[in-house]
Design a protein around this motif. Sequence first.
Motif, PDB file in Angstrom:
ATOM      1  N   MET A   1       0.840  -1.200   0.000  1.00 58.69           N
ATOM      2  CA  MET A   1       0.000   0.000   0.000  1.00 58.69           C
ATOM      3  C   MET A   1       0.870   1.244   0.000  1.00 58.69           C
ATOM      4  N   ARG A   2       0.495   2.226  -0.812  1.00 60.92           N
ATOM      5  CA  ARG A   2       1.179   3.514  -0.812  1.00 60.92           C
ATOM      6  C   ARG A   2       0.263   4.527  -0.139  1.00 60.92           C
ATOM      7  N   LEU A   3       0.761   5.166   0.927  1.00 58.08           N
ATOM      8  CA  LEU A   3      -0.043   6.051   1.766  1.00 58.08           C
ATOM      9  C   LEU A   3       0.381   7.496   1.543  1.00 58.08           C
ATOM     10  N   ILE A   4      -0.600   8.351   1.260  1.00 58.73           N
ATOM     11  CA  ILE A   4      -0.381   9.796   1.189  1.00 58.73           C
ATOM     12  C   ILE A   4      -1.375  10.435   2.152  1.00 58.73           C
ATOM     13  N   VAL A   5      -0.891  11.175   3.134  1.00 59.66           N
ATOM     14  CA  VAL A   5      -1.784  11.828   4.087  1.00 59.66           C
ATOM     15  C   VAL A   5      -1.585  13.333   4.006  1.00 59.66           C
ATOM     16  N   CYS A   6      -2.637  14.062   4.311  1.00 53.11           N
ATOM     17  CA  CYS A   6      -2.489  15.510   4.402  1.00 53.11           C
ATOM     18  C   CYS A   6      -3.345  16.040   5.537  1.00 53.11           C
ATOM     19  N   SER A   7      -2.793  17.020   6.226  1.00 55.78           N
ATOM     20  CA  SER A   7      -3.451  17.645   7.372  1.00 55.78           C
ATOM     21  C   SER A   7      -2.897  19.044   7.526  1.00 55.78           C
ATOM     22  N   ASN A   8      -3.717  19.947   8.037  1.00 50.22           N
ATOM     23  CA  ASN A   8      -3.210  21.286   8.313  1.00 50.22           C
ATOM     24  C   ASN A   8      -2.131  21.246   9.386  1.00 50.22           C
ATOM     25  N   SER A   9      -2.300  20.367  10.364  1.00 50.20           N
ATOM     26  CA  SER A   9      -1.332  20.258  11.464  1.00 50.20           C
ATOM     27  C   SER A   9      -0.029  19.652  10.964  1.00 50.20           C
ATOM     28  N   ALA A  10       1.067  20.172  11.491  1.00 54.78           N
ATOM     29  CA  ALA A  10       2.388  19.692  11.094  1.00 54.78           C
ATOM     30  C   ALA A  10       2.979  18.809  12.178  1.00 54.78           C
ATOM     31  N   PRO A  11       3.670  17.746  11.792  1.00 54.85           N
ATOM     32  CA  PRO A  11       4.296  16.866  12.785  1.00 54.85           C
ATOM     33  C   PRO A  11       5.640  17.414  13.248  1.00 54.85           C
ATOM     34  N   ARG A  12       6.152  16.835  14.307  1.00 55.08           N
ATOM     35  CA  ARG A  12       7.531  17.075  14.741  1.00 55.08           C
ATOM     36  C   ARG A  12       8.369  15.876  14.342  1.00 55.08           C
ATOM     37  N   TRP A  13       9.652  16.108  14.175  1.00 54.55           N
ATOM     38  CA  TRP A  13      10.555  14.997  13.893  1.00 54.55           C
ATOM     39  C   TRP A  13      11.932  15.304  14.444  1.00 54.55           C
ATOM     40  N   GLN A  14      12.728  14.288  14.514  1.00 52.76           N
ATOM     41  CA  GLN A  14      14.092  14.410  15.015  1.00 52.76           C
ATOM     42  C   GLN A  14      15.032  13.696  14.051  1.00 52.76           C
ATOM     43  N   ASP A  15      16.118  14.367  13.693  1.00 59.72           N
ATOM     44  CA  ASP A  15      17.059  13.763  12.761  1.00 59.72           C
ATOM     45  C   ASP A  15      17.510  12.401  13.266  1.00 59.72           C
ATOM     46  N   GLY A  16      17.381  11.433  12.404  1.00 58.42           N
ATOM     47  CA  GLY A  16      17.810  10.085  12.742  1.00 58.42           C
ATOM     48  C   GLY A  16      16.774   9.271  13.476  1.00 58.42           C
ATOM     49  N   ALA A  17      15.702   9.924  13.977  1.00 62.70           N
ATOM     50  CA  ALA A  17      14.695   9.208  14.757  1.00 62.70           C
ATOM     51  C   ALA A  17      13.325   9.203  14.098  1.00 62.70           C
ATOM     52  N   GLY A  18      13.150   9.994  13.050  1.00 56.37           N
ATOM     53  CA  GLY A  18      11.864  10.016  12.372  1.00 56.37           C
ATOM     54  C   GLY A  18      10.822  10.835  13.109  1.00 56.37           C
ATOM     55  N   LEU A  19       9.553  10.534  12.857  1.00 61.77           N
ATOM     56  CA  LEU A  19       8.448  11.287  13.426  1.00 61.77           C
ATOM     57  C   LEU A  19       8.327  11.040  14.917  1.00 61.77           C
ATOM     58  N   LEU A  20       7.936  12.100  15.651  1.00 63.43           N
ATOM     59  CA  LEU A  20       7.805  12.008  17.103  1.00 63.43           C
ATOM     60  C   LEU A  20       6.349  12.226  17.490  1.00 63.43           C
ATOM     61  N   PRO A  21       5.630  11.212  17.949  1.00 60.95           N
ATOM     62  CA  PRO A  21       4.258  11.428  18.426  1.00 60.95           C
ATOM     63  C   PRO A  21       4.239  12.383  19.610  1.00 60.95           C
ATOM     64  N   ARG A  22       3.269  13.295  19.619  1.00 58.24           N
ATOM     65  CA  ARG A  22       3.179  14.269  20.703  1.00 58.24           C
ATOM     66  C   ARG A  22       2.379  13.735  21.884  1.00 58.24           C
TER      67      ARG A  22
END
Length: 469
Positions: A1-22
């Motif tokens: 499956m290829r997933l494309i998501v869009c939202s007004n809200s922006a995620p946080r991320w950390q270099d080398g660690a990927g996305l960070l759930p808040r």
Amino acid sequence: MRLIVCSNSAPRWQDGAGLLPRSPGGLVPLLATLLGRHGGDWVCTMPVGAGPDDPSGDGSVEVTGLPGGVTLHRLRLPRATVDRHYETIGVRLLLWLFHYLLDTARQPEGRLAEAWAGYEAVNRAYADRVAALMTGAPDEFVLVNDHHLFLVPEMLGRRARRHGRIAFFQGLPWCEPDYFGVLPAHIRDRILTGLLHADVIGFHCTRWARAFLGCCARFLPGCAVDDRGVTYGGRRTRVTVAPFPLDVATVDRLRGEPATARWRARLEREAGGRRVIARADRIDLWKNLPRGFAAYRSVLEREPGLAGAWWFCAVATPPGRPTERTRELQRECEDLVADINERFGAPGRPAVSMIYPDLPTTRNCVVAALSGADLVLVNPTFDGMNLVAKEALYLGERARLLLSVNAGAYEQLADHVTPVHPFDVEATASVMRDAMTSGAAPADRAAARRLLREQDANRWLDRMMGVQR
């Protein structure tokens, strides 16, 4: 499956660690979890800077590659356009509409053309980017989220050559047709027809889904509505119920963090041996904080001695973008708290406290408060779901949960909570007093935890995709 998501809200991320759930739930953590598992693209809005020379509005896209095959596409949109899209239409029209908060004697205001043009421009920018990312593969799944992007499904349907599916998820409540009808007709109908270009539309509970179906039946001549969806203009759109899951692994991690232990120790000191009523909310209009405080005051007016045995701990966090109404709401809450403490508190032992945690440890404070509570009050006037209700059931060892019947989570959790009718202060006070004095044990917490553990991001995605397990 290829997933494309869009939202007004922006995620946080950390270099080398990927996305960070808040947090252990909500839109951004859910999308972060799904993309972390499946990879794909996330289109969101670049936060607008404060300075007049802020470069974020030049119309470009900042692309960032993250571990796990995730790519972020942050749209640099003009500040004035973002303000019209987010503040005027997103907050003051749609957010207030779906929570029944418009002053219908004065709102909606008559001059919306410029703001609506900004709303359309932002939706068009999203559709342009998503269309450029779509490949037409049959396993492609585009997930559009929340009231900021109502027009994207239609714009994609007209531009993109595709064989995959487009889904839309509405995280807010959906209001009944009579109330939805206060919108100007061109906006009302554009929202509905725009959404019906999606293959599936999801809601947190059956009640919101039925309200949407009712709006389609009322305002779109020629549409055919049944319990499972809408047929309109030769297209079939499936409507489904898919409440956001609680990420119990994140809750467990937060529970064991040192910051949570520090908050737990602080709250225990402030409780001073008293039993604890807890609530945790953003200072949003629909969270209904004033009526919760007023109900507690009514309890103490009937039985003043309970103030010596109980402490009301209200964890409060700021809204995403304050308005004059939320600032007034905060002042009202603080005045109510001051009145209760003046009448029923003692030196060094307030009857009720509003706790304002620092941003980095907000979630730790919430977890500490809910896990140490004897009673939890969640009484929104209307709420799309309400994550705190799920957290309270998962964390609480001994607390009864008083939950508004107008929270989307109520449908899923009804067997494990005590219902509250949020507009009736005296009824809320009666339920609260009974819970404080009866000594009754909470509902079967093991069953509630089992229910919460069974839900996860993949099962939620299956519901949206129509996959049966």
